[in-house]
Design a protein around this motif. Structure first.
Motif, PDB file in Angstrom:
ATOM      1  N   PRO A 291      -6.190   1.664  -7.653  1.00  0.00           N
ATOM      2  CA  PRO A 291      -6.517   2.718  -6.686  1.00  0.00           C
ATOM      3  C   PRO A 291      -7.343   2.167  -5.527  1.00  0.00           C
ATOM      4  O   PRO A 291      -8.066   1.188  -5.681  1.00  0.00           O
ATOM      5  CB  PRO A 291      -7.323   3.725  -7.511  1.00  0.00           C
ATOM      6  CG  PRO A 291      -7.788   2.984  -8.717  1.00  0.00           C
ATOM      7  CD  PRO A 291      -6.855   1.833  -8.935  1.00  0.00           C
TER       8      PRO A 291
ATOM      9  N   HIS B 262      -2.648   9.874  -4.308  1.00  0.00           N
ATOM     10  CA  HIS B 262      -3.783   8.949  -4.232  1.00  0.00           C
ATOM     11  C   HIS B 262      -3.333   7.586  -3.723  1.00  0.00           C
ATOM     12  O   HIS B 262      -2.326   7.043  -4.178  1.00  0.00           O
ATOM     13  CB  HIS B 262      -4.445   8.815  -5.602  1.00  0.00           C
ATOM     14  CG  HIS B 262      -5.091  10.090  -6.055  1.00  0.00           C
ATOM     15  ND1 HIS B 262      -6.314  10.505  -5.597  1.00  0.00           N
ATOM     16  CD2 HIS B 262      -4.654  11.055  -6.899  1.00  0.00           C
ATOM     17  CE1 HIS B 262      -6.622  11.657  -6.145  1.00  0.00           C
ATOM     18  NE2 HIS B 262      -5.630  12.027  -6.932  1.00  0.00           N
ATOM     19  N   LYS B 263      -4.098   7.024  -2.804  1.00  0.00           N
ATOM     20  CA  LYS B 263      -3.758   5.724  -2.220  1.00  0.00           C
ATOM     21  C   LYS B 263      -3.924   4.630  -3.268  1.00  0.00           C
ATOM     22  O   LYS B 263      -4.896   4.613  -4.032  1.00  0.00           O
ATOM     23  CB  LYS B 263      -4.646   5.436  -1.015  1.00  0.00           C
ATOM     24  CG  LYS B 263      -4.157   4.282  -0.161  1.00  0.00           C
ATOM     25  CD  LYS B 263      -4.905   4.228   1.153  1.00  0.00           C
ATOM     26  CE  LYS B 263      -4.240   3.261   2.124  1.00  0.00           C
ATOM     27  NZ  LYS B 263      -4.923   3.246   3.420  1.00  0.00           N
ATOM     28  N   ALA B 264      -2.947   3.735  -3.309  1.00  0.00           N
ATOM     29  CA  ALA B 264      -2.983   2.632  -4.273  1.00  0.00           C
ATOM     30  C   ALA B 264      -2.422   1.378  -3.616  1.00  0.00           C
ATOM     31  O   ALA B 264      -1.754   1.442  -2.583  1.00  0.00           O
ATOM     32  CB  ALA B 264      -2.155   2.989  -5.507  1.00  0.00           C
TER      33      ALA B 264
ATOM     34  N   THR C 118       0.851  -1.187   0.000  1.00  0.00           N
ATOM     35  CA  THR C 118       0.000   0.000   0.000  1.00  0.00           C
ATOM     36  C   THR C 118       0.890   1.241   0.000  1.00  0.00           C
ATOM     37  O   THR C 118       1.859   1.318   0.768  1.00  0.00           O
ATOM     38  CB  THR C 118      -0.917   0.008   1.238  1.00  0.00           C
ATOM     39  OG1 THR C 118      -1.662  -1.214   1.262  1.00  0.00           O
ATOM     40  CG2 THR C 118      -1.875   1.176   1.200  1.00  0.00           C
TER      41      THR C 118
ATOM     42  N   SER D 208       0.658  12.725  -7.991  1.00  0.00           N
ATOM     43  CA  SER D 208      -0.213  13.229  -9.052  1.00  0.00           C
ATOM     44  C   SER D 208       0.187  14.667  -9.354  1.00  0.00           C
ATOM     45  O   SER D 208       1.079  15.222  -8.721  1.00  0.00           O
ATOM     46  CB  SER D 208      -1.681  13.174  -8.623  1.00  0.00           C
ATOM     47  OG  SER D 208      -1.960  14.217  -7.702  1.00  0.00           O
TER      48      SER D 208
ATOM     49  N   TYR E 207      -6.593   9.468   0.006  1.00  0.00           N
ATOM     50  CA  TYR E 207      -5.472  10.267  -0.488  1.00  0.00           C
ATOM     51  C   TYR E 207      -4.685  10.846   0.681  1.00  0.00           C
ATOM     52  O   TYR E 207      -5.084  10.762   1.847  1.00  0.00           O
ATOM     53  CB  TYR E 207      -5.978  11.397  -1.374  1.00  0.00           C
ATOM     54  CG  TYR E 207      -6.837  12.402  -0.663  1.00  0.00           C
ATOM     55  CD1 TYR E 207      -6.267  13.523  -0.062  1.00  0.00           C
ATOM     56  CD2 TYR E 207      -8.214  12.225  -0.535  1.00  0.00           C
ATOM     57  CE1 TYR E 207      -7.051  14.440   0.631  1.00  0.00           C
ATOM     58  CE2 TYR E 207      -9.002  13.143   0.148  1.00  0.00           C
ATOM     59  CZ  TYR E 207      -8.407  14.250   0.729  1.00  0.00           C
ATOM     60  OH  TYR E 207      -9.182  15.147   1.426  1.00  0.00           O
TER      61      TYR E 207
ATOM     62  N   SER F  64      -0.980  -2.287 -10.020  1.00  0.00           N
ATOM     63  CA  SER F  64      -1.437  -1.343  -9.004  1.00  0.00           C
ATOM     64  C   SER F  64      -2.878  -0.943  -9.282  1.00  0.00           C
ATOM     65  O   SER F  64      -3.258  -0.742 -10.440  1.00  0.00           O
ATOM     66  CB  SER F  64      -0.553  -0.092  -9.005  1.00  0.00           C
ATOM     67  OG  SER F  64       0.717  -0.395  -8.477  1.00  0.00           O
TER      68      SER F  64
END
Length: 198
Positions: A187, A174-176, A139, A144, A192, A185
């Motif tokens: 989202p 952004h969390k991925a 994680t 961006s 975020y 990967s």
């Protein structure tokens, strides 16, 4: 007299236990990121992670990482990998060597290199909080070009003013999740973070 002798023996045992714990602590490499296993230093250039050993040497301004199956950086070499001087060996996750590349606050990426094939490589760019490793996924917050607002940062508990004051801009990460099963990967909802550009 007997009481003094027993106290002395107890004190010696306590000191001995403490010293062995200190020596054990010095003989491990703490996890570089949450979820990665500890390593064991073998020599100044060689370290061991989960049955593999990695020898790091400098080569013409870059670093060479030699991977061995076994614990002592000897025997048959699996492969050699040359990376820039800014690469740091983070350890082993599942069947991948993990490197943290980048020396600035911004512009870090994880490089995952297969333990069996140095050409199987995945690169994950991250900003803000360090990545977290779990059994089947990593994680992280992907960078961006999206500018953050004070309201967005406050919503995730980050002081926008502090970030803005010491930077050239504040962006959204952004969390991925990088999924081991698919090697891709994805989202993670609308989660975020805010991070400063230096």
């Amino acid at each position: 007299m007997k009481s003094t002798f027993l106290k002395s023996v107890k004190l010696m045992l306590l000191l001995s236990t403490s010293m062995s714990q200190i020596n054990w602590a010095q003989d491990t490499i703490e996890p570089y990121f949450t979820g990665l296993p500890k390593g064991i230093p073998i020599s100044e250039t060689c370290s061991n992670y989960r049955g593999y050993s990695i020898n790091r040497t400098e080569k013409e301004g870059d670093q060479q990482f030699d991977l061995y199956k076994g614990t002592s950086c000897s025997g048959t070499k699996t492969y050699s990998l040359v990376l820039g001087i800014e690469a740091s060996l983070a350890g082993i996750w599942q069947e991948y060597l993990v490197f943290d590349e980048g020396t600035d606050i911004n512009g870090h990426n994880l490089r995952l290199v297969s333990l069996t094939n140095s050409e199987e490589v995945y690169v994950l760019y991250f900003e803000g909080a360090p990545p977290e490793f779990e059994n089947k996924k990593i994680t992280y917050f992907a960078p961006s070009e999206e500018e953050a607002t004070a309201k967005q940062c406050t919503a995730v508990g980050i002081d926008y003013g502090d970030l803005k004051g010491s930077s050239t801009g504040v962006l959204i990460g952004h969390k991925a999740e990088f999924l081991l099963e698919t090697k891709k990967s994805v989202p993670v909802g609308a989660k975020y973070t805010c991070y400063a550009i230096q």
